[in-house]
Design a protein around this motif. Sequence first.
Motif, PDB file in Angstrom:
ATOM      1  N   THR A 133       0.732  -1.307  -0.590  1.00  0.00           N
ATOM      2  CA  THR A 133       0.309  -0.052  -0.250  1.00  0.00           C
ATOM      3  C   THR A 133       1.223   0.956   0.252  1.00  0.00           C
ATOM      4  OG1 THR A 133      -1.405  -0.746   1.408  1.00  0.00           O
ATOM      5  CG2 THR A 133      -2.074   1.638   1.264  1.00  0.00           C
ATOM      6  N   ALA A 162      -9.100  -1.931  -1.889  1.00  0.00           N
ATOM      7  CA  ALA A 162      -8.441  -2.969   0.155  1.00  0.00           C
ATOM      8  C   ALA A 162      -8.539  -4.573  -0.600  1.00  0.00           C
ATOM      9  CB  ALA A 162      -9.792  -2.593   0.399  1.00  0.00           C
ATOM     10  N   ARG A 170      -3.871  -3.630   5.224  1.00  0.00           N
ATOM     11  CA  ARG A 170      -4.965  -3.344   4.450  1.00  0.00           C
ATOM     12  C   ARG A 170      -5.162  -2.209   3.958  1.00  0.00           C
ATOM     13  NH1 ARG A 170      -8.626  -7.047   5.972  1.00  0.00           N
ATOM     14  NH2 ARG A 170      -8.376  -8.854   7.367  1.00  0.00           N
ATOM     15  N   GLY A 171      -5.206  -1.814   2.513  1.00  0.00           N
ATOM     16  CA  GLY A 171      -5.358  -1.446   1.715  1.00  0.00           C
ATOM     17  C   GLY A 171      -4.998  -1.400   0.496  1.00  0.00           C
TER      18      GLY A 171
END
Length: 424
Positions: A133, A162, A170-171
Amino acid sequence: MPAAPADPLAGKRLLLAVSGSIAAVKVPQLVSALVQRGAQVRCVLTPSAAQLVSASALASLSRNPCYVEADQWLASQPKPLHIELAEWAELVLVVPLSASSLARLVHGLADNLLASTLLASEAPRLLAAAMNTSMWHGPAVQRNWRLLQAEPGLLALEPASAGLLACDRRGAGRMREPAQLLLAAESLALHGANQDLKGLRLLISAGPSREALDPARFLSNPSTGRMGALMALAAQWRGAEVKLLHGPLQLDPAILEGLECHQFTSAADLELLLKQHQAWANGVVMAAAVADHRLQRPNPEKLSKTDLHQQLLQPEAWQTVPDLLQAMVVAKPQQQVLMGFCAHTGDGLAQAQAKLSQKGCDLLFANPIDQADAGFAAPTNKGWLLQQGAAPQQLGPCGKLELAHQLLSQLNRCLQDLNVPTGF
């Protein structure tokens, strides 16, 4: 029996270029799916990718050699390997596209086999980015990604917005799933990387409505939503800004990644969404299968079989669902094109011509649902496309993605006839 429509990927020469991202572990699944569709697949691994996925496994799945860095300058090659591969490929898939390979591509570097092959290739390209991310959001990567968008002849899919990454973050950063990449490869085979819808805004509805009878039962239909969803994906891949309004779908959710989606359940939900978003769009495609009738007051508690049967037999308990397409015709801005869908059995052309006149939309696709190669849940589709003031066109049978491209091309021609401005 008529012959089945040809698969757009059958016989295509696909070069699958794999760069160094942990998402490379998903590549064998994609290779297997492409081969099952009849594509000729060759694979190239960067040194980093070769640490993550086996060249032997990809060679076995593709039934062709898998090339690694050490193969580039073999004396047995009649010409440089990167030139041979670039000339052989009809389509190139860079899956996954790492930050390093992105930088090499946009800055014209040719310091490994994969980068050299991409620079030498003139084939349409599909690139699916994947990385951590923080790396994805980094200024240098975002600058390179913007530069990539200006390159002709490619379809670049940014990572999913996501999800859980291999690094436990997370992303954004996860590569699009093989199910969507397979569709994107098919789209590239059908239409190339032409961005002919760029600057247009399209509102597309898909899937069935559900009208509640009580908390345990509802009135609906067999629509899977696949036709409308594929129209939304094809439109986005051709450069349009797309909003997809969809009911309960019978599809792999992964194929919707990257689309702006708004969900509805009932016809009333869809009616509200259409009122909110219609004015935004240049073109509207009403592919949703909306119920014709609903209970005036759905029961708040689950009814017994006897009570439900009695209620369903009472005419006063029912009401007609408003004709949403006709309401949109009344509300549509001057420079907007509306395409409707209608399902039919029997003499569909006569029924569709009557509906086109009755509803007043610009385009109407009449979809036979009583034939094995068309309609609900079928992998292929066909029908009649009607336009005000023009002769009917018979489309298909063909795959639903191919039909989606044909319908979008006709929608685009109607918008061009209206001189609809783009890029606003």
